[in-house]
Design an enzyme around this catalytic site. Structure first.
Site, PDB file in Angstrom:
ATOM      1  N   TYR A  48      47.537  41.939  34.236  1.00 38.66           N
ATOM      2  CA  TYR A  48      46.301  41.178  34.013  1.00 38.66           C
ATOM      3  C   TYR A  48      46.194  40.667  32.576  1.00 38.66           C
ATOM      4  CZ  TYR A  48      44.689  43.483  38.339  1.00 38.66           C
ATOM      5  OH  TYR A  48      44.561  43.953  39.619  1.00 38.66           O
ATOM      6  N   HIS A 106      52.098  48.755  40.915  1.00 39.85           N
ATOM      7  CA  HIS A 106      51.281  47.586  41.269  1.00 39.85           C
ATOM      8  C   HIS A 106      51.755  46.920  42.556  1.00 39.85           C
ATOM      9  CE1 HIS A 106      48.741  44.175  39.278  1.00 39.85           C
ATOM     10  NE2 HIS A 106      48.489  44.291  40.553  1.00 39.85           N
TER      11      HIS A 106
END
Length: 275
Positions: A48, A106
């Site tokens: 992110y 992730h």
């Protein structure tokens, strides 16, 4: 209904703040706003590119570190030997914290060496860098393989909302005490525009977004992390916790009857969801 989910592996707030695409000064302000309103879970990831802003928002809140549940994730390109620990340490540095409450893989990489990856993750927990480990975007078959490594898995974070079924995963996670964390719980805004959800919301004096969130939050072992930059949206999402207990059997039946085959997050490196 408790505002937290507690399992043998973890105790996590049922509702947290997703921070994907929240960056810069606006991202930090969003984190500060959410914590001031009462949020106690923050979800970020190295991918992110906002861990510094999330950490700065947490520090500016003045809250004790132990009061806020912080999740981050290692990117699928950083799962090689000796890479996971380096990625975790870099995340900790950017966040300005000594530990993570939860650290996730992730995405699974193609041909993942699952046993080694999970044991590398477990080592982080043994060394105190993280309190719990888990995975994200693992379909049922791969999650079963991860469980078979013997590493305690605290959570599997996946896309989940009223237009996408995750029953096959829930049949695995619930008996195993694994939290299923729903990202994109509003289908990246599409559920807010759904006429059938809006009709239920009108009946309840709520918004479509609150109804969609409440449908998730009332479920056993399910947490949700909607992204919300604006304070008004953050406050509305918090109110979904109370709404979850007010949904009637008719409301739930109508939401259950919505089509459950609409997936909105499906990058080219995604696993075979049917596996």
């Amino acid at each position: 209904m408790s505002d937290r989910i507690t399992t043998p592996h973890i105790s996590i707030p049922r509702l947290g703040l997703g921070t994907w695409k929240l960056s810069g000064a606006e991202g930090q302000a969003s984190v500060e706003s959410a914590l001031a309103l009462g949020y106690r879970a923050l979800d970020t990831a190295e991918r992110y590119e906002n861990e510094a802003e999330v950490g700065a928002g947490l520090k500016a809140s003045g809250l004790p570190r132990g009061d806020v549940f912080v999740t981050s994730k290692v990117w699928w390109e950083h799962l090689g030997p000796d890479q996971i620990r380096a990625a975790c340490e870099a995340s900790l540095s950017r966040l300005g914290t000594d530990y993570l409450d939860l650290y996730l893989v992730h995405w699974p990489r193609p041909n993942i060496d699952l046993a080694r990856v999970m044991h590398d993750m477990a080592r982080l927990r043994e060394e105190g860098l993280v309190r719990a480990v888990g995975v994200a975007n693992f379909p049922p078959g791969l999650l079963k393989r991860a469980i078979e490594t013997g590493v305690p898995i605290a959570a599997n974070q996946v896309e989940y909302h009223a237009l996408l079924s995750q029953e096959r995963l829930l049949e695995i996670t619930r008996p195993q005490g694994i939290v299923l964390t729903a990202y994109s719980p509003l289908g990246q805004g599409r559920l807010i525009e759904n006429a059938r959800i809006a009709a239920i919301a009108a009946r309840l004096g709520a918004t479509a977004g609150q109804v969609a969130l409440a449908w998730l939050l009332r479920q056993d072992g399910v947490a949700a992390i909607p992204k919300a930059a604006r304070r008004e949206t953050q406050r509305a999402n918090l109110a979904a916790l109370d709404l979850a207990a007010k949904l009637t059997e008719t409301d739930i039946a109508e939401l259950d009857a919505l089509p459950k085959d609409q997936r909105f997050v499906n990058p080219g490196f995604a696993p075979d969801w049917s596996a």
